[in-house]
Scaffold this active site. Structure first.
Site, PDB file in Angstrom:
ATOM      1  N   ARG A 117      -3.928 -15.124  -3.661  1.00 14.46           N
ATOM      2  CA  ARG A 117      -5.110 -15.486  -2.639  1.00 14.46           C
ATOM      3  C   ARG A 117      -5.260 -16.743  -2.539  1.00 14.46           C
ATOM      4  O   ARG A 117      -5.544 -17.472  -3.492  1.00 14.46           O
ATOM      5  CB  ARG A 117      -6.622 -14.484  -3.206  1.00 14.46           C
ATOM      6  CG  ARG A 117      -7.662 -15.081  -2.552  1.00 14.46           C
ATOM      7  CD  ARG A 117      -8.580 -14.062  -2.495  1.00 14.46           C
ATOM      8  NE  ARG A 117      -8.376 -12.881  -1.952  1.00 14.46           N
ATOM      9  CZ  ARG A 117      -9.498 -11.936  -1.637  1.00 14.46           C
ATOM     10  NH1 ARG A 117     -10.628 -12.211  -1.925  1.00 14.46           N
ATOM     11  NH2 ARG A 117      -9.174 -10.514  -1.090  1.00 14.46           N
ATOM     12  N   HIS A 144      -4.525 -10.732   5.807  1.00 13.96           N
ATOM     13  CA  HIS A 144      -4.762 -10.188   4.711  1.00 13.96           C
ATOM     14  C   HIS A 144      -4.151  -8.851   4.949  1.00 13.96           C
ATOM     15  O   HIS A 144      -4.668  -7.740   5.025  1.00 13.96           O
ATOM     16  CB  HIS A 144      -6.393  -9.763   4.844  1.00 13.96           C
ATOM     17  CG  HIS A 144      -6.967  -9.377   3.320  1.00 13.96           C
ATOM     18  ND1 HIS A 144      -6.269  -9.215   2.407  1.00 13.96           N
ATOM     19  CD2 HIS A 144      -8.385  -9.016   3.112  1.00 13.96           C
ATOM     20  CE1 HIS A 144      -6.923  -8.833   1.465  1.00 13.96           C
ATOM     21  NE2 HIS A 144      -8.123  -8.712   2.164  1.00 13.96           N
ATOM     22  N   GLN A 147      -4.948  -5.463   2.846  1.00 18.51           N
ATOM     23  CA  GLN A 147      -6.407  -4.646   3.533  1.00 18.51           C
ATOM     24  C   GLN A 147      -5.867  -3.914   4.585  1.00 18.51           C
ATOM     25  O   GLN A 147      -6.317  -2.715   4.707  1.00 18.51           O
ATOM     26  CB  GLN A 147      -7.411  -5.725   3.665  1.00 18.51           C
ATOM     27  CG  GLN A 147      -8.680  -5.128   4.337  1.00 18.51           C
ATOM     28  CD  GLN A 147      -9.336  -4.238   3.232  1.00 18.51           C
ATOM     29  OE1 GLN A 147      -9.745  -4.881   2.429  1.00 18.51           O
ATOM     30  NE2 GLN A 147      -9.565  -3.115   3.687  1.00 18.51           N
ATOM     31  N   ASP A 240     -16.227  -7.311   9.978  1.00 23.44           N
ATOM     32  CA  ASP A 240     -15.858  -8.089   8.915  1.00 23.44           C
ATOM     33  C   ASP A 240     -17.105  -9.085   9.025  1.00 23.44           C
ATOM     34  O   ASP A 240     -17.720  -9.368   9.964  1.00 23.44           O
ATOM     35  CB  ASP A 240     -14.590  -8.699   8.878  1.00 23.44           C
ATOM     36  CG  ASP A 240     -14.185  -9.729   7.874  1.00 23.44           C
ATOM     37  OD1 ASP A 240     -15.006  -9.455   6.824  1.00 23.44           O
ATOM     38  OD2 ASP A 240     -13.291 -10.383   7.843  1.00 23.44           O
ATOM     39  N   CYS A 280     -13.865  -4.233   5.682  1.00 24.96           N
ATOM     40  CA  CYS A 280     -12.976  -4.407   4.656  1.00 24.96           C
ATOM     41  C   CYS A 280     -13.690  -4.707   3.341  1.00 24.96           C
ATOM     42  O   CYS A 280     -13.185  -4.693   2.189  1.00 24.96           O
ATOM     43  CB  CYS A 280     -12.161  -5.634   4.760  1.00 24.96           C
ATOM     44  SG  CYS A 280     -13.070  -7.134   5.363  1.00 24.96           S
ATOM     45  N   ARG A 308      -7.284   0.882  -1.441  1.00 25.93           N
ATOM     46  CA  ARG A 308      -6.723  -0.516  -1.868  1.00 25.93           C
ATOM     47  C   ARG A 308      -5.864  -0.195  -2.941  1.00 25.93           C
ATOM     48  O   ARG A 308      -4.828  -0.723  -3.046  1.00 25.93           O
ATOM     49  CB  ARG A 308      -7.726  -1.490  -2.071  1.00 25.93           C
ATOM     50  CG  ARG A 308      -8.819  -1.921  -0.955  1.00 25.93           C
ATOM     51  CD  ARG A 308      -7.775  -2.780   0.094  1.00 25.93           C
ATOM     52  NE  ARG A 308      -7.087  -3.920  -0.421  1.00 25.93           N
ATOM     53  CZ  ARG A 308      -7.463  -5.064  -0.616  1.00 25.93           C
ATOM     54  NH1 ARG A 308      -8.678  -5.395  -0.206  1.00 25.93           N
ATOM     55  NH2 ARG A 308      -6.565  -6.032  -0.961  1.00 25.93           N
TER      56      ARG A 308
END
Ligand code: CP
Ligand code: NVA
Length: 321
Positions: A117, A144, A147, A240, A280, A308
């Protein structure tokens, strides 16, 4: 001799592959990950002993905070028979200026894969270029992908299909989630509409890249500033945070400009009556989404978060197994 489904020896094109953006994967590869996810989730729920990553180690480099990505990858490795090593970038020499190419070459001698990340997507591309092991993007300023694989899996679980559906994303059209949803939806033939204030509509580079996939798969990418136009008849509503990690100094400005770019009951009422709402996470209740919608009957946000874990297992076993 009967072969158990998880013992098949077919080599997937995903073996050894980096997962940097969904644009880089083929539709078949995305479908393979979703199929594998269905299998690993079912096996997990049945309590089956499935350890495809026995003896494998994943390094997890974090430059930014994380709850879901860190925990789901770590638990996925452990439950799959492997080991995960948490590497805060400030605690390794990369935080003191050791170069990314050197780090990539050294870590390739110890590990079987790296999940990172990072702030800069370019840094992750450099890591992937110099590493001999697969690199998984666990979020950058640009995308991402893991996700959105969990999101696609969740949508497929709830709606029993992906192709032909309409997803509306409400919020920052330039952020990593919007970019990844544009790439992901275009790969699987879902229409996507992004509703953002004018200066936060998606970058042309992203839309142009995804357009070829969308055209091939018979879907559309639509950009608008009007949240109601976006949400009309949508099968999936997605949002988001208005301020992503690394943009904290813009928080107050963003609160003003994004006011109205919110999933609330009024917006849900113009969508399809069986619309599902995704986020998310982490969420800022009262900003991009209301408490009522988060906790309401259309929300599948916590199933999405659970997925996830299952998707990470699918990704890891396909690229590192
Ligand atoms: N959705 C997501 O990636 O959450 P974290 O930032 O907690 O990992
Ligand atoms: N756009 C958000 C996503 C968090 C998972 C961020 O980058 O902070």
């Amino acid at each position: 001799m009967s072969i158990k489904p998880w013992e098949h020896t077919e080599i997937s094109s995903l073996k050894g592959k980096d997962i940097l953006t969904l644009h880089d994967l083929t539709r078949l590869e995305i479908e393979e990950i979703l199929k594998k996810c269905e299998t690993v989730k079912t096996m997990f729920n049945l309590g089956a002993d499935y350890k495809p990553l026995k003896g494998k180690t994943l390094g997890m480099i974090f430059q930014k905070s994380s709850t879901r990505t860190r925990v789901s990858f770590e638990v996925a490795m452990w439950q799959s028979g492997g080991y995960a090593l948490f590497l805060n970038s400030n605690d390794i020499q990369i935080g003191r200026g050791e170069t990314i190419p050197d780090t990539a070459r050294v870590l390739s001698r110890y590990l079987d894969g790296i999940m990172i990340r990072a702030y800069s997507h370019e840094d992750v591309k450099i890591l992937a270029k110099y590493a001999d092991i697969p690199i998984i993007n666990g979020l950058t300023d640009y995308t991402h992908p893991c996700q959105v694989l969990a999101d696609l899996f969740t949508i497929q679980e709830k709606k029993k299909k992906l192709t032909g559906l309409k997803l509306a994303f409400i919020g920052d059209g330039k952020n990593n989630m919007a970019n990844s949803l544009i790439f992901g939806c275009s790969k699987v033939g879902m229409d996507i509409t992004i509703a953002s204030p004018k200066e936060f509509l998606p970058d042309k580079e992203v839309v142009d890249k995804a357009k070829a996939d969308a055209n091939m798969n018979g879907s559309k990418i639509t950009l608008t500033q009007d949240v109601y136009e976006a949400a009309k008849n949508a099968d999936v509503l997605y949002t988001d945070v208005w301020t992503s990690m690394g943009q904290e100094e813009e928080t107050e400005y963003r609160k003003e400009i994004f006011a109205g770019y919110q999933i609330n009951n009024e917006l849900v009422s113009v969508a399809d009556q069986s619309v599902i709402v995704l986020h998310c996470l982490p969420a800022h209740r009262g900003e991009e989404i209301t408490e009522e919608v988060m906790e309401g009957p259309h929300s599948v946000i916590f199933d999405e978060a659970e997925n996830r874990l299952h998707v990470q297992k699918a990704i890891l076993s396909l690229i590192m197994g």
